[in-house]
Design a protein around this motif. Structure first.
Motif, short mmCIF file in Angstrom:
data_model
loop_
_atom_site.label_atom_id
_atom_site.label_comp_id
_atom_site.label_asym_id
_atom_site.label_seq_id
_atom_site.Cartn_x
_atom_site.Cartn_y
_atom_site.Cartn_z
N SER A 106 0.84 -1.19 0.00
CA SER A 106 0.00 0.00 0.00
C SER A 106 0.88 1.24 0.00
CB SER A 106 -0.90 0.03 1.25
OG SER A 106 -1.81 -1.05 1.24
N GLU A 107 0.38 2.30 -0.60
CA GLU A 107 1.09 3.57 -0.56
C GLU A 107 0.08 4.71 -0.46
OE1 GLU A 107 3.29 4.56 -4.03
OE2 GLU A 107 1.63 4.18 -5.42
N ARG A 108 0.52 5.80 0.13
CA ARG A 108 -0.33 6.98 0.23
C ARG A 108 -0.15 7.83 -1.01
NH1 ARG A 108 -0.80 11.32 5.26
NH2 ARG A 108 -2.16 12.81 4.15
N VAL A 109 -1.25 8.16 -1.67
CA VAL A 109 -1.25 9.04 -2.83
C VAL A 109 -2.21 10.18 -2.52
CG1 VAL A 109 -1.69 9.26 -5.29
CG2 VAL A 109 -0.74 7.12 -4.40
N GLY A 110 -1.65 11.32 -2.17
CA GLY A 110 -2.49 12.43 -1.75
C GLY A 110 -3.21 12.09 -0.47
N GLU A 111 -4.53 12.13 -0.51
CA GLU A 111 -5.34 11.80 0.67
C GLU A 111 -5.89 10.38 0.60
OE1 GLU A 111 -5.57 13.82 3.30
OE2 GLU A 111 -4.14 15.06 2.19
N ARG A 112 -5.36 9.57 -0.29
CA ARG A 112 -5.87 8.21 -0.48
C ARG A 112 -4.78 7.18 -0.23
NH1 ARG A 112 -6.84 7.15 -5.77
NH2 ARG A 112 -8.14 5.37 -5.19
N ILE A 113 -5.21 5.99 0.19
CA ILE A 113 -4.32 4.83 0.27
C ILE A 113 -4.57 3.99 -0.98
CG2 ILE A 113 -3.76 2.71 1.50
CD1 ILE A 113 -2.83 5.20 2.93
N VAL A 114 -3.51 3.72 -1.72
CA VAL A 114 -3.62 2.95 -2.96
C VAL A 114 -2.92 1.61 -2.77
CG1 VAL A 114 -2.95 2.85 -5.39
CG2 VAL A 114 -3.73 5.02 -4.39
N ASN A 115 -3.62 0.55 -3.12
CA ASN A 115 -3.05 -0.80 -3.07
C ASN A 115 -2.54 -1.19 -4.46
OD1 ASN A 115 -3.78 -1.16 -0.35
ND2 ASN A 115 -5.84 -1.81 -0.94
N LYS A 116 -1.41 -1.88 -4.49
CA LYS A 116 -0.85 -2.27 -5.78
C LYS A 116 -0.10 -3.59 -5.65
CE LYS A 116 3.30 0.57 -5.10
NZ LYS A 116 4.14 1.66 -5.63
N PHE A 117 0.07 -4.26 -6.78
CA PHE A 117 0.81 -5.53 -6.78
C PHE A 117 1.61 -5.68 -8.06
CE2 PHE A 117 -2.82 -6.80 -9.29
CZ PHE A 117 -2.33 -7.78 -10.14
N ALA A 118 2.64 -6.49 -7.97
CA ALA A 118 3.43 -6.89 -9.13
C ALA A 118 3.76 -8.37 -8.97
CB ALA A 118 4.70 -6.06 -9.25
N VAL A 119 4.23 -8.99 -10.03
CA VAL A 119 4.68 -10.39 -9.97
C VAL A 119 6.10 -10.41 -10.52
CG1 VAL A 119 4.10 -12.79 -10.50
CG2 VAL A 119 2.28 -11.06 -10.44
N PRO A 120 7.07 -9.95 -9.70
CA PRO A 120 8.44 -9.76 -10.21
C PRO A 120 9.23 -11.04 -10.43
CG PRO A 120 8.34 -9.28 -7.87
CD PRO A 120 6.93 -9.52 -8.31
N LYS A 121 8.73 -12.15 -9.88
CA LYS A 121 9.40 -13.43 -10.09
C LYS A 121 8.36 -14.43 -10.57
CE LYS A 121 12.40 -16.86 -7.89
NZ LYS A 121 13.08 -17.30 -6.64
N LEU A 122 8.66 -15.08 -11.69
CA LEU A 122 7.69 -15.99 -12.29
C LEU A 122 8.43 -17.00 -13.15
CD1 LEU A 122 4.76 -16.80 -12.80
CD2 LEU A 122 4.61 -14.99 -14.50
N ARG A 123 8.85 -18.10 -12.54
CA ARG A 123 9.58 -19.12 -13.29
C ARG A 123 8.67 -19.76 -14.34
NH1 ARG A 123 12.15 -21.51 -7.81
NH2 ARG A 123 14.01 -20.18 -7.71
N GLY A 124 9.16 -19.82 -15.56
CA GLY A 124 8.40 -20.45 -16.64
C GLY A 124 7.64 -19.47 -17.50
N LYS A 125 7.54 -18.21 -17.07
CA LYS A 125 6.85 -17.18 -17.84
C LYS A 125 7.55 -15.85 -17.63
CE LYS A 125 2.19 -19.07 -18.19
NZ LYS A 125 0.75 -18.71 -18.20
#
Length: 236
Positions: free
Chosen positions: A193-212
């Motif tokens: 989660s990160e604060r963006v202005g007056e909001r909390i924003v949730n985010k995700f990534a998939v930085p490790k993915l064996r086979g793809k």
């Protein structure tokens, strides 16, 4: 020798599965590495809906986890809950255990028995979800027992061609422990989660993915009847 499944396993998050060309590779050991404020358990709930899933609960009784899944209007019909919380914290009368110096080791014996039963009783596709790995890694036992547990989960994923998910809390464990888990994992979901202005924003990534090809960019998401990816700015 048993032939491993090669088909992809969907995550249940439609736009993510589209981006992954079907889902995660079968036989993956997946680490959901997350800030607890971002409600990462919702990812686990979503993963559990796509097929028969054995959901190990550690921080709350299984009945309350089931209730939370249903509140999001997700189907629990295929979810089989394994209540580690009650096994660890409660005695046979449903009362909290005040002190038991053997219970940290004994809970590993219980989990070993449950995992062996799952493997023996199933020949079809299924998921295993451990909510959370952090519970086991924080127990007062020798590291060798924790290492055995991680490798057992990894081995089950490979030998049975199933996806095993484990939730690891951020900012809880020493770097050496975190790196051990991330190194072993075939797939890593990085959720925060990160604060963006007056909001909390949730985010995700998939930085490790064996086979793809990994998804190294972050995608914003919100929780509403499961995980909803913000298509206005990220996955289209």
């Amino acid at each position: 020798m048993q032939k491993l499944k090669t088909a992809d396993v969907p995550t249940g998050i439609v736009l993510l599965d589209r981006r992954l060309d079907g889902g995660l590779p079968a036989g993956s050991f997946v680490c959901v590495y997350a800030d607890p404020v971002s409600m990462p358990e919702t990812f686990l709930y979503q993963f559990a809906t796509v097929m028969r899933s054995y959901y190990f609960t550690t921080n709350r009784p299984a009945k309350f986890v089931k209730r939370d899944v249903e509140k999001l209007h997700l189907d629990t019909e295929q979810i089989i809950f394994v209540d580690i919380y009650s096994q660890y914290y409660l005695n046979e009368y449903g009362q909290f255990i005040v002190e038991d110096k053997y219970r940290d080791k004994e809970i590993f014996d219980f989990v070993d028995e449950q995992l062996s039963k799952i493997v023996e009783e199933n020949s079809s596709e299924y998921n295993i979800i451990v909510d959370s790995l952090s519970f086991f890694l924080n127990l007062s036992v020798d590291w060798g027992l924790k290492d055995w547990f991680l490798n057992k989960l990894y081995t089950i994923s490979k030998e049975k061609g199933v996806v095993v998910y484990g939730y690891l809390l951020k900012n809880v464990h020493p770097a050496s422990v975190v790196n051990k888990v991330l190194d072993l994992s075939d797939v890593v979901f990085d959720i925060e989660s990160e604060r963006v202005g007056e909001r909390i924003v949730n985010k995700f990534a998939v930085p490790k993915l064996r086979g793809k090809q990994p998804l190294t960019e972050y995608f914003r998401f919100y929780v509403e009847e499961g995980i909803q990816v913000d298509t206005s700015r990220d996955i289209a």
